[in-house]
Design an enzyme around this catalytic site. Structure first.
Site, PDB file in Angstrom:
ATOM      1  N   HIS A 146      -2.176  -5.624   5.262  1.00  0.00           N
ATOM      2  CA  HIS A 146      -1.689  -6.522   6.307  1.00  0.00           C
ATOM      3  C   HIS A 146      -2.740  -6.805   7.380  1.00  0.00           C
ATOM      4  O   HIS A 146      -2.621  -7.763   8.122  1.00  0.00           O
ATOM      5  CB  HIS A 146      -0.364  -6.032   6.906  1.00  0.00           C
ATOM      6  CG  HIS A 146      -0.498  -4.827   7.773  1.00  0.00           C
ATOM      7  ND1 HIS A 146      -0.445  -3.559   7.277  1.00  0.00           N
ATOM      8  CD2 HIS A 146      -0.690  -4.709   9.096  1.00  0.00           C
ATOM      9  CE1 HIS A 146      -0.602  -2.713   8.264  1.00  0.00           C
ATOM     10  NE2 HIS A 146      -0.752  -3.376   9.389  1.00  0.00           N
ATOM     11  N   LYS A 193       0.851  -1.184   0.000  1.00  0.00           N
ATOM     12  CA  LYS A 193       0.000   0.000   0.000  1.00  0.00           C
ATOM     13  C   LYS A 193       0.893   1.243   0.000  1.00  0.00           C
ATOM     14  O   LYS A 193       2.036   1.136   0.439  1.00  0.00           O
ATOM     15  CB  LYS A 193      -0.942  -0.026   1.195  1.00  0.00           C
ATOM     16  CG  LYS A 193      -0.361   0.554   2.487  1.00  0.00           C
ATOM     17  CD  LYS A 193      -1.426   0.808   3.516  1.00  0.00           C
ATOM     18  CE  LYS A 193      -0.964   1.860   4.482  1.00  0.00           C
ATOM     19  NZ  LYS A 193      -1.806   2.169   5.582  1.00  0.00           N
ATOM     20  N   HIS A 252      -7.789  -0.522   5.290  1.00  0.00           N
ATOM     21  CA  HIS A 252      -7.930  -1.399   6.457  1.00  0.00           C
ATOM     22  C   HIS A 252      -9.367  -1.462   7.003  1.00  0.00           C
ATOM     23  O   HIS A 252      -9.909  -2.553   7.199  1.00  0.00           O
ATOM     24  CB  HIS A 252      -7.003  -0.945   7.593  1.00  0.00           C
ATOM     25  CG  HIS A 252      -5.568  -0.832   7.193  1.00  0.00           C
ATOM     26  ND1 HIS A 252      -4.951  -1.757   6.380  1.00  0.00           N
ATOM     27  CD2 HIS A 252      -4.617   0.077   7.489  1.00  0.00           C
ATOM     28  CE1 HIS A 252      -3.700  -1.411   6.201  1.00  0.00           C
ATOM     29  NE2 HIS A 252      -3.462  -0.296   6.857  1.00  0.00           N
TER      30      HIS A 252
HETATM   31  P1  NAD Z   1      12.076   3.346   2.328  1.00  0.00           P
HETATM   32  O1  NAD Z   1      12.198   4.720   1.779  1.00  0.00           O
HETATM   33  O2  NAD Z   1      12.567   3.074   3.705  1.00  0.00           O
HETATM   34  O3  NAD Z   1      12.841   2.336   1.349  1.00  0.00           O
HETATM   35  C1  NAD Z   1      12.761   2.449  -0.048  1.00  0.00           C
HETATM   36  C2  NAD Z   1      13.589   1.361  -0.700  1.00  0.00           C
HETATM   37  O4  NAD Z   1      13.439   1.499  -2.118  1.00  0.00           O
HETATM   38  C3  NAD Z   1      15.082   1.409  -0.400  1.00  0.00           C
HETATM   39  O5  NAD Z   1      15.551   0.091  -0.261  1.00  0.00           O
HETATM   40  C4  NAD Z   1      15.668   2.019  -1.686  1.00  0.00           C
HETATM   41  O6  NAD Z   1      16.993   1.617  -1.966  1.00  0.00           O
HETATM   42  C5  NAD Z   1      14.722   1.445  -2.722  1.00  0.00           C
HETATM   43  N1  NAD Z   1      14.711   2.242  -3.954  1.00  0.00           N
HETATM   44  C6  NAD Z   1      14.352   3.547  -4.090  1.00  0.00           C
HETATM   45  N2  NAD Z   1      14.507   3.931  -5.394  1.00  0.00           N
HETATM   46  C7  NAD Z   1      14.945   2.843  -6.060  1.00  0.00           C
HETATM   47  C8  NAD Z   1      15.304   2.591  -7.413  1.00  0.00           C
HETATM   48  N3  NAD Z   1      15.216   3.543  -8.363  1.00  0.00           N
HETATM   49  N4  NAD Z   1      15.701   1.357  -7.745  1.00  0.00           N
HETATM   50  C9  NAD Z   1      15.789   0.371  -6.811  1.00  0.00           C
HETATM   51  N5  NAD Z   1      15.479   0.549  -5.525  1.00  0.00           N
HETATM   52  C10 NAD Z   1      15.063   1.765  -5.157  1.00  0.00           C
HETATM   53  O7  NAD Z   1      10.528   2.943   2.162  1.00  0.00           O
HETATM   54  P2  NAD Z   1       9.673   1.932   3.076  1.00  0.00           P
HETATM   55  O8  NAD Z   1       9.191   2.662   4.277  1.00  0.00           O
HETATM   56  O9  NAD Z   1      10.431   0.669   3.266  1.00  0.00           O
HETATM   57  O10 NAD Z   1       8.379   1.691   2.164  1.00  0.00           O
HETATM   58  C11 NAD Z   1       8.385   0.898   0.998  1.00  0.00           C
HETATM   59  C12 NAD Z   1       6.956   0.771   0.453  1.00  0.00           C
HETATM   60  O11 NAD Z   1       6.130   0.140   1.416  1.00  0.00           O
HETATM   61  C13 NAD Z   1       6.288   2.115   0.151  1.00  0.00           C
HETATM   62  O12 NAD Z   1       5.419   1.946  -0.932  1.00  0.00           O
HETATM   63  C14 NAD Z   1       5.471   2.390   1.402  1.00  0.00           C
HETATM   64  O13 NAD Z   1       4.362   3.208   1.150  1.00  0.00           O
HETATM   65  C15 NAD Z   1       5.031   0.975   1.749  1.00  0.00           C
HETATM   66  N6  NAD Z   1       4.703   0.783   3.170  1.00  0.00           N
HETATM   67  C16 NAD Z   1       5.632   1.030   4.131  1.00  0.00           C
HETATM   68  C17 NAD Z   1       5.311   0.807   5.451  1.00  0.00           C
HETATM   69  C18 NAD Z   1       6.332   1.047   6.547  1.00  0.00           C
HETATM   70  O14 NAD Z   1       5.981   0.770   7.723  1.00  0.00           O
HETATM   71  N7  NAD Z   1       7.533   1.486   6.253  1.00  0.00           N
HETATM   72  C19 NAD Z   1       4.027   0.348   5.807  1.00  0.00           C
HETATM   73  C20 NAD Z   1       3.109   0.096   4.785  1.00  0.00           C
HETATM   74  C21 NAD Z   1       3.467   0.308   3.469  1.00  0.00           C
END
Ligand code: NAD
Length: 484
Positions: free
Chosen positions: A178, A148, A240
């Site tokens: 989730h 999401k 959710h």
């Molecule tokens: P983050 O910013 O911590 O991590 C992003 C990742 O993407 C990193 O590993 C980075 O290296 C990689 N990345 C960015 N640009 C890239 C590219 N051009 N090529 C390859 N890799 C690339 O983000 P996050 O918090 O881990 O969130 C990831 C996804 O999950 C998002 O869509 C977010 O909305 C979703 N999400 C996150 C959470 C959370 O608790 N963090 C919860 C629900 C959903």
């Protein structure tokens, strides 16, 4: 009670965004716990793929650190952690370019289930899907897992669905919510459809109303940039709360199979009436002497984004006509709790007279904390002095009922990832469901924008704005207390 763990087939799992926050906090520790439980086969391989330059060893160190922090008690067992890390590797890949894709392909083994977890910003989903196919990493049986937010409105969700559909069949796309992976949420289906006790009463004739509350104590600091563009409606309700509403309200599916369940959920969303704006309350937590308010946590000092929303909705079908569903979610509230409460109607006639008071059966399903259920039953207050009635809860805490086994209950992410490997889409959202949810949500958000609606301020650690209490009060009803 002995839990049965059935190992899944050998797999190659690639986590795009494998160095990110979600991967470190949820995905990798979850995989580790499945490894500890014996569910992960010897031949399983996990490859992190992200922008940072690093080799396998550096990534294993990063994963090891994440698991020590978030992986639970077994993470201290050095041997177990090392054995898990042997199955982990890393490839530097540019989602938007050509770099790293051939090397990533070389890691894929024939005969293994291939799953690709898109744990990156949604703007990269299309590029990843295209390259997975273009570089020949994905075949007709490969699965993609999408995080999401799935769009920010109907148009963007539709565009995302179309992009994914150019490269993958719907049966290959796993859209994660989730909440559907939570033990209690699945138990809700077991309770409804595995017992004869509840289903005959599960309708407008016997149910007065239903409350769904997802309350958080956290503020939005640290993720204000994302949150301010989203708000509680997009961040929580559209996905959710809507999913919980579907499971509580849907007709019994003929079988516990992906499309049978998802067809029934879709019918619920399509039967939802548009919500009158008088039946919605938006809120934003206010500053006080001890802490800053919402606006200090986001860039725009005049932001009108809601950190709280409460609403009354109706489902126009035979089962639910006339039974209101009250939904409520927010940040910075009194306690962290998620609960669904089915409040049954009064007995049709009280033989005990007016002094006995008003008593109602309530089935409360707690998602967090302390997953479990309580059923309030009316009994006689013990002792002499006539027939005084009192409500007592029949309490079923999973932790108590299952004993040490409850410790082993997989968390939502780990369960869902194993479902991906097994190829079971039951607990994932189908494209049409997501679109229908946006089609219902969009007019509400557009209405706020057109009217220039300003959210009501509410105190930190409260139950939300006063107007939210009034929403129920006007109907002669009361929210359940937000407490742990
Ligand atoms: P983050 O910013 O911590 O991590 C992003 C990742 O993407 C990193 O590993 C980075 O290296 C990689 N990345 C960015 N640009 C890239 C590219 N051009 N090529 C390859 N890799 C690339 O983000 P996050 O918090 O881990 O969130 C990831 C996804 O999950 C998002 O869509 C977010 O909305 C979703 N999400 C996150 C959470 C959370 O608790 N963090 C919860 C629900 C959903």
């Amino acid at each position: 009670m002995v839990s049965r763990v059935i190992p899944v087939d050998p797999f190659d799992l690639v986590i795009f965004g494998g160095t990110g926050d979600l991967a470190r906090r949820k995905i990798l520790p979850g995989l580790f716990r499945r490894f500890c439980s014996g569910q992960m086969p010897e031949e399983a391989r996990i490859t992190g793929a992200a922008r940072s330059e690093m080799d396998d060893d550096a990534y294993r160190a990063l994963v090891g650190e994440a698991i020590r922090e978030f992986g639970g008690p077994r993470a201290c067992d050095h041997g177990t952690l090392e054995a898990f890390l042997e199955r982990v590797g890393y490839e530097q890949v540019d989602a938007m370019g050509e770099g790293g894709w051939s090397a990533l392909k070389a890691r894929m083994r024939p005969g293994c289930v291939r799953a690709f977890y898109f744990s990156v910003a949604p703007s990269l989903f299309g590029a990843l899907a295209e390259r997975l196919k273009g570089f020949g990493l994905a075949d007709d049986d490969s699965r993609v897992v999408v995080e999401k937010p799935f769009g920010k409105d109907l148009a963007s969700a539709r565009a995302l669905n179309l992009t994914l559909a150019q490269h993958f069949d719907e049966t290959q796309i796993y859209r994660i919510d989730h909440y559907l992976g939570k033990e209690t949420v699945q138990n809700l289906m077991a309770v409804r459809f595995g017992n004869v006790l509840f289903e005959p009463l599960w309708n407008a004739q016997f149910v007065d109303h239903i409350q769904i509350t997802v309350a958080e104590t956290v503020d939005v600091s640290g993720r204000g940039g994302y949150y301010d563009q989203s708000g509680a409606m997009r961040d929580m309700v559209q996905n959710h709360l809507m999913q919980l509403l579907c499971l509580i309200a849907m007709e019994p599916p003929a079988r516990f199979e992906p499309d049978a369940v998802r067809d029934e959920k879709l019918k619920v969303i399509r039967a939802l009436d548009p919500v009158d704006h008088h039946h919605i309350v938006r809120g934003q937590y206010a500053p006080d002497d001890n802490q800053p308010g919402y606006r200090a946590h986001v860039e725009d000092p005049r932001s009108r984004t809601e950190s709280f929303v409460a609403m009354r909705c109706h489902i126009s079908n035979w089962r639910w006509a006339g039974t209101p569903f009250y939904l409520r979610t927010g940040k910075m509230l009194r306690a962290r709790t998620s609960e669904i409460a089915v409040v049954f109607k009064d007995a049709p006639h009280s033989i005990f007279g007016a002094d006995a008071g008003r008593h109602r059966n309530v089935l409360a399903i707690r998602l967090q904390p302390n997953e479990g259920m309580t059923l309030d039953v009316t009994i006689k207050e013990p002792g002499p002095g006539g027939m005084r009635l009192v409500d007592v809860p029949l309490d079923m805490s999973f932790a108590e009922a299952l004993g040490p086994e409850a410790e082993e209950v997989p968390d939502a992410y780990e369960r869902l990832i194993m479902d991906v490997i097994r190829g079971n889409q039951t607990l994932f959202m189908r494209g049409d469901e997501v679109e229908a949810a946006w089609a219902w949500t969009d007019p509400i958000i557009e209405g706020w924008q057109t009217r220039g609606d300003v959210p009501k301020p509410y105190d930190a650690h409260s139950s939300g704005p006063e107007d939210a209490l009034m929403l129920m009060h006007r109907d002669g009803r009361k929210w359940r207390e937000i407490r742990t």
